[in-house]
Write an enzyme that holds these catalytic residues in place. Structure first.
Site, PDB file in Angstrom:
ATOM      1  N   ARG A 110       0.826  -1.216   0.000  1.00  0.00           N
ATOM      2  CA  ARG A 110       0.000   0.000   0.000  1.00  0.00           C
ATOM      3  C   ARG A 110       0.859   1.264   0.000  1.00  0.00           C
ATOM      4  O   ARG A 110       0.393   2.346  -0.370  1.00  0.00           O
ATOM      5  CB  ARG A 110      -1.002  -0.040   1.152  1.00  0.00           C
ATOM      6  CG  ARG A 110      -2.243  -0.821   0.748  1.00  0.00           C
ATOM      7  CD  ARG A 110      -3.068  -1.288   1.903  1.00  0.00           C
ATOM      8  NE  ARG A 110      -2.473  -2.439   2.551  1.00  0.00           N
ATOM      9  CZ  ARG A 110      -2.381  -2.601   3.853  1.00  0.00           C
ATOM     10  NH1 ARG A 110      -2.848  -1.694   4.665  1.00  0.00           N
ATOM     11  NH2 ARG A 110      -1.798  -3.681   4.339  1.00  0.00           N
TER      12      ARG A 110
ATOM     13  N   GLU B 194       6.441 -10.567  15.578  1.00  0.00           N
ATOM     14  CA  GLU B 194       5.998 -11.159  16.840  1.00  0.00           C
ATOM     15  C   GLU B 194       6.425 -12.638  16.875  1.00  0.00           C
ATOM     16  O   GLU B 194       6.952 -13.118  17.863  1.00  0.00           O
ATOM     17  CB  GLU B 194       4.479 -11.008  16.935  1.00  0.00           C
ATOM     18  CG  GLU B 194       3.950 -11.183  18.333  1.00  0.00           C
ATOM     19  CD  GLU B 194       2.454 -10.959  18.378  1.00  0.00           C
ATOM     20  OE1 GLU B 194       1.891 -10.447  17.391  1.00  0.00           O
ATOM     21  OE2 GLU B 194       1.859 -11.310  19.416  1.00  0.00           O
TER      22      GLU B 194
HETATM   23  P1  AMP Z   1       4.395  -2.127  11.480  1.00  0.00           P
HETATM   24  O1  AMP Z   1       5.688  -2.712  10.992  1.00  0.00           O
HETATM   25  O2  AMP Z   1       3.830  -2.849  12.674  1.00  0.00           O
HETATM   26  O3  AMP Z   1       4.467  -0.625  11.702  1.00  0.00           O
HETATM   27  O4  AMP Z   1       3.314  -2.420  10.386  1.00  0.00           O
HETATM   28  C1  AMP Z   1       3.231  -1.626   9.302  1.00  0.00           C
HETATM   29  C2  AMP Z   1       2.762  -2.398   8.082  1.00  0.00           C
HETATM   30  O5  AMP Z   1       1.656  -3.239   8.343  1.00  0.00           O
HETATM   31  C3  AMP Z   1       2.308  -1.389   7.085  1.00  0.00           C
HETATM   32  O6  AMP Z   1       2.798  -1.770   5.810  1.00  0.00           O
HETATM   33  C4  AMP Z   1       0.807  -1.408   7.169  1.00  0.00           C
HETATM   34  O7  AMP Z   1       0.248  -1.283   5.894  1.00  0.00           O
HETATM   35  C5  AMP Z   1       0.444  -2.717   7.819  1.00  0.00           C
HETATM   36  N1  AMP Z   1      -0.497  -2.573   8.947  1.00  0.00           N
HETATM   37  C6  AMP Z   1      -0.207  -2.719  10.255  1.00  0.00           C
HETATM   38  N2  AMP Z   1      -1.278  -2.587  11.018  1.00  0.00           N
HETATM   39  C7  AMP Z   1      -2.319  -2.330  10.186  1.00  0.00           C
HETATM   40  C8  AMP Z   1      -3.733  -2.078  10.370  1.00  0.00           C
HETATM   41  N3  AMP Z   1      -4.307  -2.065  11.582  1.00  0.00           N
HETATM   42  N4  AMP Z   1      -4.471  -1.837   9.268  1.00  0.00           N
HETATM   43  C9  AMP Z   1      -3.912  -1.848   8.035  1.00  0.00           C
HETATM   44  N5  AMP Z   1      -2.610  -2.080   7.804  1.00  0.00           N
HETATM   45  C10 AMP Z   1      -1.817  -2.321   8.857  1.00  0.00           C
END
Ligand code: AMP
Length: 178
Positions: free
Chosen positions: A66, A103
């Site tokens: 995205r 995780e």
């Molecule tokens: P993080 O590494 O935990 O910051 O996760 C970021 C990635 O996961 C990004 O590429 C987001 O598009 C996706 N992501 C994480 N949580 C969500 C959520 N609640 N809704 C949509 N996409 C998410």
């Protein structure tokens, strides 16, 4: 008097929250209704790139998948190069790889080794900042390729997950902190 909703209020309404997707406990932020509304989508892109005008950006790096949807129009708006960061095995040329902890287990991201030239000043784009692990791994990848990370632009930031804490000293702009 009628209340004219702000862009943030409008986006907050248009982005769907899907509980327990892709697994129990996650509230997935579904951007597809925003993508289907060209006027709002344009406003969101303009608001995301606004803070970075005049910041000397040379490349926008979008994170699969995205981050591509938001990163490519932001790159065009800033009139700079767009560079994709992808899941392993997708990029055809020589790649640099960064592994990072999840995780359970690990994941990895790749970028073409020749994607950034000398003096690259990079803006990293994604839709959601959650725990920050993906963004941090992307910054490491850019720096290993000799680029400077100017900062991060997110559409949404899930502030309760503390993603910013993994990006200390970095400039982080999010349109919708929730
Ligand atoms: P993080 O590494 O935990 O910051 O996760 C970021 C990635 O996961 C990004 O590429 C987001 O598009 C996706 N992501 C994480 N949580 C969500 C959520 N609640 N809704 C949509 N996409 C998410």
């Amino acid at each position: 008097m009628t209340h004219h909703p702000t862009l943030r209020e409008t986006l907050d309404t248009i982005i769907r929250r899907i509980p327990d997707f892709p697994k129990p406990g996650i509230v997935f932020r579904d951007i597809t209704p925003l993508l289907a509304d060209p006027a709002r989508f344009t406003q969101a892109i303009m608001a995301m790139l606004g803070p970075w005008r005049g910041a000397g950006i040379t490349h926008v790096v979008g994170i699969e998948s995205r981050g591509f949807i938001f990163g490519a129009p932001i790159a065009l708006g800033l009139e700079v190069a767009f560079v994709p960061v992808r899941k392993p095995g997708k990029l055809p040329h020589r790649v640099e790889r960064e592994e990072y902890a999840l995780e359970y287990g690990t994941d990895a991201l790749e970028m073409h080794a020749d994607a950034l030239g000398d003096g690259a000043r990079v803006l990293v784009v994604d839709d959601v900042l959650a725990t920050g692990g993906t963004a941090r791994a992307t910054a490491r990848l850019i720096e290993r390729l000799g680029g400077e990370v100017a900062g991060f632009a997110f559409l949404m930031e899930l502030t309760a997950l503390g993603g910013r804490e993994l990006l200390p000293g970095r400039r982080v702009e999010s349109l919708l902190p929730t």
